[in-house]
Enzyme design. Structure first.
Site, PDB file in Angstrom:
ATOM      1  CB  CYS A   1      48.000  33.209  43.828  1.00  0.00           C
ATOM      2  SG  CYS A   1      48.805  31.624  43.614  1.00  0.00           S
TER       3      CYS A   1
ATOM      4  CG  HIS B   1      48.180  35.219  40.274  1.00  0.00           C
ATOM      5  ND1 HIS B   1      49.468  35.280  40.743  1.00  0.00           N
ATOM      6  CD2 HIS B   1      47.844  33.906  40.262  1.00  0.00           C
ATOM      7  CE1 HIS B   1      49.889  34.052  41.007  1.00  0.00           C
ATOM      8  NE2 HIS B   1      48.917  33.205  40.721  1.00  0.00           N
TER       9      HIS B   1
ATOM     10  CG  ASN C   1      51.918  30.946  40.216  1.00  0.00           C
ATOM     11  OD1 ASN C   1      52.019  31.851  41.045  1.00  0.00           O
ATOM     12  ND2 ASN C   1      50.863  30.158  40.146  1.00  0.00           N
TER      13      ASN C   1
END
Ligand SMILES: CC(C)(COP(=O)(O)OP(=O)(O)OC[C@H]1O[C@@H](n2cnc3c(N)ncnc32)[C@H](O)[C@@H]1OP(=O)(O)O)[C@@H](O)C(=O)NCCC(=O)NCCS
Length: 331
Positions: free
Chosen positions: A116, A258, A288
């Site tokens: 990520c 994020h 996500n």
């Protein structure tokens, strides 16, 4: 400052699959509820690739838009970096497929695997590349097909993930006073690697290796443990980056974190004492999307008028490995 070369984002693009998978759809697939997912994560829906659709198509579409916005032709690109943990193939990389798709015949191309944090790792590499090669142009893409590595019977993970692609063109800033990448930090702590894994299909356990249980061919996560480290690390990065550049949290115009869990974002917002309007959130729409998360958020923040020239923007990411990264920008 005036005479030195400073890198900046010159244009951005994004593309996500059309297919929407809602929490109500997931209620029919695993034992979960819209209420649980919404309260624990902030996610309402996510985009999922259809059969036969590939994420590289979206990476190319996002890249074309970013190039158009930056007013740069594909031939002018010197480097293409694709941040991804879900490329179409092991060989070739996603980056060379993008290079071919764009006709970027003068560009080197490689994939970057930093989960990520991948997009911030990519932007950091691009900044360093541009500032040591002043006329160069770098395309940074964050693109993920996480649905292809999701165990749709595992409710602890399948409700969290989504697919998508975002892209940014980085080059010399035309006006570093108002628009530039100020500073970045990237890091890792491999001691935590067991908390978020996709073991099957690598060279330790090649595809169809019967020594490994079937569920290890999908992403697995110890969510509660990840949550604790994520909150701690994101806060640390944010404060370190601001302090070493002489800023306080009051100087921040927009935090673009994020998008892993709304509760993690809320925790960070509270620790930084930022009002809600200074934090960008689109997790409700996409879940996500790993390396695609930050570019999707930055793109939409600009589109919605939440970013204007000269704003101080703070990016913070965290991911499996663990990896982490932060960046300060003048937009
Ligand atoms: C995954 C996550 C949303 C889980 O939320 P949580 O509040 O920690 O929930 P827990 O894991 O403690 O589980 C609580 C209960 O809900 C259950 N549960 C887990 N997933 C569920 C689901 N999709 N639907 C309903 N119940 C669920 C658990 O089995 C557990 O039940 P129990 O109390 O009977 O054992 C959260 O830990 C998280 O977001 N972690 C970080 C994820 C992250 O950032 N990952 C990416 C790094 S980039």
């Amino acid at each position: 400052m005036k005479n030195s070369v400073r890198a900046a984002i010159l244009g951005m693009g994004m593309s996500v699959p059309e297919k929407v998978l809602t929490n109500f759809d997931l209620e029919k697939m695993v034992e979960t509820s819209d209420k649980w997912i919404t309260e624990r994560t902030g996610i309402k829906e996510r985009r999922i690739l259809r059969d036969g659709e590939n994420i590289t198509e979206h990476a190319i579409k996002a890249a074309k838009e970013a190039l158009e916005k930056a007013n740069i032709s594909p031939e002018e690109l010197n480097l293409i970096i694709c941040a991804t943990v879900t490329p179409e193939y092991i060989i070739p990389s996603m980056a060379v497929l993008v290079q071919d798709g764009l006709g970027a015949k003068n560009a080197g191309a490689f994939d970057l695997s930093a989960t990520c944090s991948g997009f911030i790792y990519g932007l950091s590499t691009a900044k360093s590349f541009v500032e040591s090669n002043p006329e160069s142009k770098v395309l940074v893409i964050g693109a993920e097909a996480l649905s292809r590595k999701t165990n749709w019977q595992d409710r602890t993970i399948c409700v969290l993930l989504g697919d998508g692609a975002g892209a940014a063109v980085v080059g010399k800033s035309p006006d570093p006073e108002t628009s530039r990448i100020i500073d970045f930090t990237i890091g890792a702590d491999g001691a935590y690697w067991q908390l978020l894994t996709l073991k099957g299909g690598g060279t330790c356990y090649p595809p169809f290796d019967e020594r490994l249980p079937k569920e290890e061919y999908y992403i697995k996560m110890k969510g509660r443990e990840v949550f604790k480290v994520a909150t701690r690390m994101m806060e640390k990065i944010a404060f370190e980056l601001l302090e070493r550049n002489g800023f306080t949290t009051e100087d921040v115009d927009l935090l673009v974190p994020h998008q892993a869990n709304l509760r993690i974002i809320e925790y960070l917002r509270e620790r930084l004492k930022l009002p809600k309007e200074k934090v960008y959130v689109n997790i409700q729409k996409y879940g996500n999307t790993s390396a695609a998360s930050i570019p999707l958020a930055l793109y939409e923040a600009e589109k919605e008028g939440r970013l204007k020239r000269g704003d101080l923007v703070l990016l913070v990411a965290f991911g499996g490995g663990f990896t982490f990264g932060g960046m300060l920008l003048r937009w």
